[in-house]
Design an enzyme around this catalytic site. Structure first.
Site, mmCIF file in Angstrom:
data_model
loop_
_atom_site.group_PDB
_atom_site.id
_atom_site.type_symbol
_atom_site.label_atom_id
_atom_site.label_comp_id
_atom_site.label_asym_id
_atom_site.label_seq_id
_atom_site.Cartn_x
_atom_site.Cartn_y
_atom_site.Cartn_z
ATOM 1 N N CYS A 26 0.704 -1.211 0.048
ATOM 2 C CA CYS A 26 -0.045 -0.264 -0.002
ATOM 3 C C CYS A 26 0.818 1.263 -0.057
ATOM 4 C CB CYS A 26 -0.907 0.043 1.137
ATOM 5 S SG CYS A 26 -2.073 -1.253 1.421
ATOM 6 N N HIS A 42 -2.881 6.435 4.478
ATOM 7 C CA HIS A 42 -1.671 5.644 4.440
ATOM 8 C C HIS A 42 -0.549 6.051 4.177
ATOM 9 C CE1 HIS A 42 -1.405 0.825 5.106
ATOM 10 N NE2 HIS A 42 -0.717 1.545 6.154
#
Length: 479
Positions: A82, A132
């Site tokens: 990610c 993130h």
């Protein structure tokens, strides 16, 4: 002058005036900077769409978008996990340059990011959904200011995989808020509101809508979507071993339920863009931060160099005024290439900090490029790539036909992705492929040299960047 002649003259004048106004409107639109909308999904592998031929899923809205877009069918997430993808998207740099080569570490707040560049060009910038890139713990607010990397409008959180009644933060409000339902729906509505509000301003917009799905947990989409998929009817990829088939079918049914919901939401965004008259002047990018193995090669999730993990969807819908034909492209666009390509398409100068490639000349047919790209993994101690589960540091070169990877001990994988699309036959050491293996090894070595990658053990990079380790000598996922 006769009455009929007079009327014809008046009509002619009106018609000429009308044509002139239309020409002015077209000319004005051609000069108007395009909006940019980036749709990021989490863990959506390239194979899992209708237009890519997946027999299990119907994605009519994405299929319609793909039909009028440039489709980079071989696009990859260069470090398929990610945070590295997201940092490369924002900076146009490779992970070993921006330092986000693992999850849950913070991108340098002094980074030259896509939002900061668009801000300087007079764009309104907005971010909705999963971030993130802050490294301050799950569900935490990404405070206004430098930590938001230049985005002015904000409705997001650091990271959560609870997609029902999930947490977010609204612009400057420090108080937690909750998306009332399935956050894929709520985030879509927030994006539509943002787009509608921009129509009343003079500035173009650049917005990222970052969905958390179809990432696990797989079975949390609304029931009406889950009911569409019977695990017993799921057709598995040929590289799923018998030991995982039952589990994979069940999880894929949930995965496809998330995808079906996303497809509806993407259709809703596009419908509203058209209704607001902004579709024809908006560049739309649809992609994912990485794929999901979902049982293929006996594994789940990401970080591996296999097709299901590393290859991602990559669509570019482009306004007609750019004169770029839609259709499939073979080039291997990588994560760091998105920022410079978008800047170029908007006629914005690309900062010197950017390492990615500008694919506009390729799209226009003026340049051949993208014949090979790098895949890499620095962290062999993530949740899905632990050494105890066969995980390892690797560097790989991917061409339009082959994937060649080496780990710290030497050659590891060689696949002919054209003749062996499920990567069932590892050709390393095969006598008939010695010359090919040598050529790919040389190409990989050349690319590593060009990019300044010494290919060291993962902990060397952890030490270099000063990231914390726990008592076992590894970096906890929650840091």
């Amino acid at each position: 002058m006769k009455k009929s002649s007079y009327l014809i003259t008046i009509l002619g004048i009106l018609l000429i005036g009308s044509c002139a106004e239309k020409k002015k409107a077209v000319a004005a639109q051609e000069k108007e900077p395009p909006n940019v909308l980036i749709l990021i999904t989490d863990q959506w592998r390239a194979q899992a769409t209708g237009y890519a031929g997946d027999p299990n899923i119907s994605t009519p809205n994405l299929d319609s978008l793909a039909a009028i877009s440039v489709n980079f069918k071989n696009a990859v997430s260069g470090m398929p996990v990610c945070s590295p993808f997201r940092a490369s998207l924002l900076t146009g740099q490779r992970p070993l340059t921006h330092g986000v080569f693992m999850n849950d570490v913070q991108l340098d707040t002094n980074a030259v990011t896509i939002a900061k560049v668009f801000n300087k060009e007079g764009y309104d910038t907005g971010y909705i959904g999963k971030w993130h890139l802050d490294g301050h713990g799950r569900l935490q607010n990404v405070a206004p200011g430098q930590r938001r990397q230049g985005f002015k409008f904000w409705k997001g959180n650091e990271c959560t995989h609870d997609y029902n009644k999930s947490v977010y933060y609204d612009n400057d409000d420090p108080n937690r808020k909750i998306w009332e339902g399935y956050d894929t729906f709520e985030q879509t509505d927030a994006a539509i509101d943002y787009i509608k509000e921009r129509k009343s301003t003079e500035n173009p917009f650049m917005m990222i809508l970052s969905y958390g799905t179809p990432h696990a947990p797989y079975h949390t989409a609304p029931v009406e979507y889950r009911n569409r998929f019977d695990p017993e009817k799921i057709q598995l990829r040929r590289n799923v071993p018998d030991s995982l088939k039952e589990r994979a079918k069940k999880d894929l049914a949930g995965y496809y339920a998330h995808i079906a919901a996303l497809d509806d939401m993407i259709g809703k965004v596009i419908k509203n863009l058209k209704e607001s008259g902004q579709f024809e002047n908006t560049i739309i990018v649809f992609t994912a931060d990485h794929g999901d193995l979902l049982g293929s090669h006996g594994a789940y999730k990401k970080q591996q160099p296999y097709e299901e993990s590393a290859r991602v969807p990559m669509l570019y819908y482009l306004p007609e005024k750019l004169n770029i034909a839609a259709g499939e492209r073979d080039a291997l666009m990588n994560s760091e290439d998105i920022m410079p390509t978008l800047l170029s398409l908007c006629d914005i100068s690309i900062p010197s900090t950017v390492e990615g490639l500008d694919y506009r000349p390729y799209m226009e047919g003026r340049k051949q490029m993208g014949g090979a790209t790098l895949l890499s993994c620095v962290q062999p101690f993530g949740q899905w790539n632990r050494v105890t589960k066969g995980g390892r540091e690797y560097r790989a070169i991917k061409t339009q036909q082959y994937t060649y990877a080496r780990d710290l001990n030497g050659p590891w994988l060689l696949f002919d992705n054209v003749n062996d699309p499920y990567q069932l036959n590892n050709l390393i050491g095969n006598e008939g492929y010695t010359a090919l293996q040598d050529d790919l090894e040389s190409l990989l070595a050349q690319r590593l040299k060009e990019t300044g990658d010494e290919f060291l053990p993962g902990m060397e990079y952890i030490k270099k960047w000063g990231y914390p380790v726990d008592e076992t000598g590894t970096v906890p996922y929650t840091h």
